[in-house]
Design a protein around this motif. Structure first.
Motif, PDB file in Angstrom:
ATOM      1  N   GLY A 342     -36.503 -95.179  -1.140  1.00  0.00           N
ATOM      2  CA  GLY A 342     -36.141 -93.811  -1.482  1.00  0.00           C
ATOM      3  C   GLY A 342     -37.412 -92.992  -1.515  1.00  0.00           C
ATOM      4  O   GLY A 342     -38.360 -93.338  -2.235  1.00  0.00           O
ATOM      5  N   VAL A 343     -37.480 -91.933  -0.731  1.00  0.00           N
ATOM      6  CA  VAL A 343     -38.725 -91.189  -0.538  1.00  0.00           C
ATOM      7  C   VAL A 343     -38.542 -89.728  -0.966  1.00  0.00           C
ATOM      8  O   VAL A 343     -37.572 -89.071  -0.575  1.00  0.00           O
ATOM      9  N   ARG A 344     -39.483 -89.233  -1.734  1.00  0.00           N
ATOM     10  CA  ARG A 344     -39.468 -87.833  -2.181  1.00  0.00           C
ATOM     11  C   ARG A 344     -39.920 -86.925  -1.042  1.00  0.00           C
ATOM     12  O   ARG A 344     -40.875 -87.231  -0.319  1.00  0.00           O
ATOM     13  N   GLY A 345     -39.206 -85.807  -0.864  1.00  0.00           N
ATOM     14  CA  GLY A 345     -39.568 -84.866   0.189  1.00  0.00           C
ATOM     15  C   GLY A 345     -38.935 -85.219   1.521  1.00  0.00           C
ATOM     16  O   GLY A 345     -38.178 -86.189   1.636  1.00  0.00           O
ATOM     17  N   SER A 346     -39.259 -84.434   2.543  1.00  0.00           N
ATOM     18  CA  SER A 346     -38.653 -84.628   3.857  1.00  0.00           C
ATOM     19  C   SER A 346     -39.555 -85.459   4.762  1.00  0.00           C
ATOM     20  O   SER A 346     -40.763 -85.555   4.560  1.00  0.00           O
ATOM     21  N   GLY A 397     -33.457 -83.221  -1.750  1.00  0.00           N
ATOM     22  CA  GLY A 397     -34.912 -83.220  -1.717  1.00  0.00           C
ATOM     23  C   GLY A 397     -35.533 -84.579  -1.500  1.00  0.00           C
ATOM     24  O   GLY A 397     -36.746 -84.749  -1.679  1.00  0.00           O
ATOM     25  N   HIS A 398     -34.737 -85.562  -1.095  1.00  0.00           N
ATOM     26  CA  HIS A 398     -35.237 -86.920  -0.867  1.00  0.00           C
ATOM     27  C   HIS A 398     -34.695 -87.475   0.447  1.00  0.00           C
ATOM     28  O   HIS A 398     -33.737 -86.948   1.013  1.00  0.00           O
ATOM     29  N   GLU A 399     -35.318 -88.561   0.905  1.00  0.00           N
ATOM     30  CA  GLU A 399     -34.901 -89.228   2.135  1.00  0.00           C
ATOM     31  C   GLU A 399     -34.570 -90.691   1.850  1.00  0.00           C
ATOM     32  O   GLU A 399     -35.202 -91.344   0.992  1.00  0.00           O
ATOM     33  N   ASN A 400     -33.591 -91.178   2.573  1.00  0.00           N
ATOM     34  CA  ASN A 400     -33.178 -92.584   2.535  1.00  0.00           C
ATOM     35  C   ASN A 400     -33.792 -93.273   3.745  1.00  0.00           C
ATOM     36  O   ASN A 400     -33.550 -92.868   4.888  1.00  0.00           O
ATOM     37  N   ARG A 449     -45.126 -91.253  -1.994  1.00  0.00           N
ATOM     38  CA  ARG A 449     -43.859 -90.516  -2.161  1.00  0.00           C
ATOM     39  C   ARG A 449     -42.661 -91.441  -2.374  1.00  0.00           C
ATOM     40  O   ARG A 449     -41.539 -90.966  -2.555  1.00  0.00           O
ATOM     41  N   VAL A 451     -40.113 -93.461  -4.291  1.00  0.00           N
ATOM     42  CA  VAL A 451     -39.625 -93.472  -5.678  1.00  0.00           C
ATOM     43  C   VAL A 451     -38.671 -94.648  -5.941  1.00  0.00           C
ATOM     44  O   VAL A 451     -38.418 -94.983  -7.100  1.00  0.00           O
TER      45      VAL A 451
END
Length: 539
Positions: A342-346, A397-400, A449, A451
């Motif tokens: 799970g990553v914060r931001g694009s 606001g996050h990426e999978n 980034r 999380v």
């Protein structure tokens, strides 16, 4: 109207137990219940789906395994056999571009969703490659159609597929495609190494290497370059949900947390056909749930669990068709390091599907499939960012991000874990892979980034799925393990014991596992036809 078209039962209704709730087990259960049998499905884990599972953490929903939706007509055919359709069960979208390829030496290529655009792309990479690709894809389509018509849906109970006029006319070409490796086939037609890698990598989807897989499997390029790549909105768990719905609606009883410990047999009744030399027949299975042992009777048992595990742990030695000695001579497909991030931001640097290819292609695959194996470094790998298409799989606001790194089928590499809780070797490899993606794709702050982080290794495949040698897919699709050389879907020692799933015919992947379920129906019907079962007339 034939009995198949009318939906009438072709054989007397039986009590059936299906072992394993992955794609193959779910499909087998559903189709046999649709035939009129009383079906109980036993699944070791707490949820069905097998490799195609789902995991949630911190607002992220990850598909745990398959993420390429290919051969859509095979999936739709399964649902139509069940009286519905893929369109009714799933919300499918076509990805454009189909995927991105990032190369070690720099640069990236986006592979578009239609043939004309792909042809222009190849021509831009190598003069004359566009025209050559058209011929290549025509050949791939022909190979795919003849495979689907004569081989993929065959139980190989007879050699009928090989004496059909359309097969006889192609025999010299088929022989050439079976005996020539895919890599050589591609190299004779294209000089640019980027094109060679794009056309060779699909061998990995078959648990093999382009240097070992027969060039018959160039048919895979028809699937992604001609047909395109689809995605079911909500993730692949929606496919499992749909399959479970139709299975339950057909009458299947699903029991989870049911770990089968034995297939119970009794001596064969005298007076059977002298051609049938099976010494025993099934009478049921025994399974454990929360420390309690339960036996359930059955006229028919279908194991869609790993074939090695089924044969070597659930049956006594004298009733094993595929004993340990058989497996010592087999070639496993690769295992994998899986990462759920799970990553914060694009992350615009990544497409929905992104492949990272090393320059030394031969060394990369040699380390995975050679006699002396080791983890490639750097490794060719695959990254899936479903949040590029589907906002439901990650918080705002996050990426999978899902990462798959093909590595040797070696359980000593270890287990993964949550938040760096896996074995040291697995976590060190995960760190290296995150760093590689960061550098190659141009995401310098990727590690900072993250999380949510979970890793999954070869020992996890063995523990959770009873996977032989920790393979992530099953036996590799090399020549001696393809078509009729692959494990049969019927025991040679135990009557009314059948096999489905990736270990048996026709092989690896969601579509193949769906077909394997259909082959069980054909076995029980005594159907030796070579094509798909007729779909019931639309209501």
């Amino acid at each position: 109207m034939t009995p198949q078209q009318s939906g009438r039962i072709r054989v007397a209704a039986k009590d059936v137990v299906v072992i394993g709730g992955g794609i193959g087990g779910l499909a087998t259960s559903a189709l046999l219940a649709r035939e009129g049998h009383s079906v109980t499905l036993l699944e070791k884990r707490g949820q069905v789906g097998g490799r195609a599972g789902s995991w949630e953490q911190g607002g992220f929903r990850f598909d745990t395994g398959p993420s390429w939706y290919l051969m859509p007509e095979v999936i739709d055919h399964f649902f139509r056999l069940m009286g519905t359709s893929a369109a009714e069960q799933l919300d499918l979208v076509k990805l454009d571009p189909g995927y991105r390829v990032v190369f070690e030496e720099g640069g990236a290529v986006d592979v578009p969703a239609d043939r004309e655009a792909v042809t222009k792309l190849f021509e831009s990479l190598e003069a004359g490659a566009g025209e050559q690709l058209s011929k290549y894809l025509d050949s791939a389509e022909d190979a795919y159609e003849i495979a689907k018509k004569r081989f993929l849906y065959s139980t190989f109970q007879s050699f009928l597929p090989f004496v059909r006029p359309d097969v006889l006319a192609r025999l010299p070409r088929i022989a050439s495609l079976l005996l020539q490796p895919l890599q050589s086939f591609v190299e004779k037609r294209f000089q640019d190494p980027r094109i060679q890698q794009i056309l060779g990598y699909p061998a990995v989807f078959l648990g093999s290497s382009p240097f070992d897989a027969p060039s018959m499997y160039h048919l895979m390029s028809h699937l992604d370059l001609d047909d395109g790549v689809l995605y079911p909105m909500g993730g692949f768990s929606t496919l499992i949900d749909g399959m479970r719905r139709v299975a339950v609606a057909a009458g299947v009883e699903i029991r989870t947390d049911a770990d089968v410990v034995s297939i119970d047999t009794e001596p064969r009744t005298p007076g059977r056909s002298p051609l049938d030399r099976r010494a025993a027949t099934v009478r049921g299975v025994t399974y454990r749930t929360n420390g309690t042992t339960t036996s359930i009777g059955a006229d028919i048992v279908v194991s869609a669990a790993d074939l090695h595990h089924t044969e070597t742990t659930m049956l006594p030695a004298d009733l094993q068709t595929y004993p340990e000695g058989y497996w010592q001579k087999r070639v496993p497909g690769p295992s994998a390091l899986l990462l759920y991030l799970g990553v914060r931001g694009s992350l615009p640097q990544l497409e929905h599907h992104t492949l990272l290819f090393t320059t030394d292609w031969r060394d990369n695959f040699g380390r995975i499939f050679g006699k002396e194996t080791s983890v490639p470094s750097p490794a060719s790998l695959y990254v899936c960012r479903p949040s590029a298409t589907d906002g439901s799989v990650a918080p705002a606001g996050h990426e999978n991000v899902f990462v798959l790194v093909p590595i040797p089928a070696d359980v000593t590499i270890g287990r993964g874990g949550l938040e760096r809780g896996g074995d040291a070797r697995v976590e060190d490899l995960a760190d290296a892979v995150i760093g590689q993606i960061s550098e190659w794709a141009g995401i310098p702050d990727l590690a900072e980034r993250i999380v949510v982080r979970r890793s999954y290794g070869p020992q996890d495949f063995a523990d959770d799925l009873n996977a032989w040698r920790g393979t992530s897919l099953g036996p590799a699709h090399i020549l001696k393990q393809s078509a009729f050389f692959r494990g049969s879907n019927r025991s040679a020692k135990v009557g009314n014991l059948f096999y489905a799933g990736s270990s048996t015919v026709p092989g690896i992947g969601i579509p193949m596992c769906l077909i394997s379920a259909e082959l069980i129906v054909k076995r029980l019907r005594g159907d030796t036809s070579t094509g798909p079962l007729p779909e019931p007339a639309a209501g």
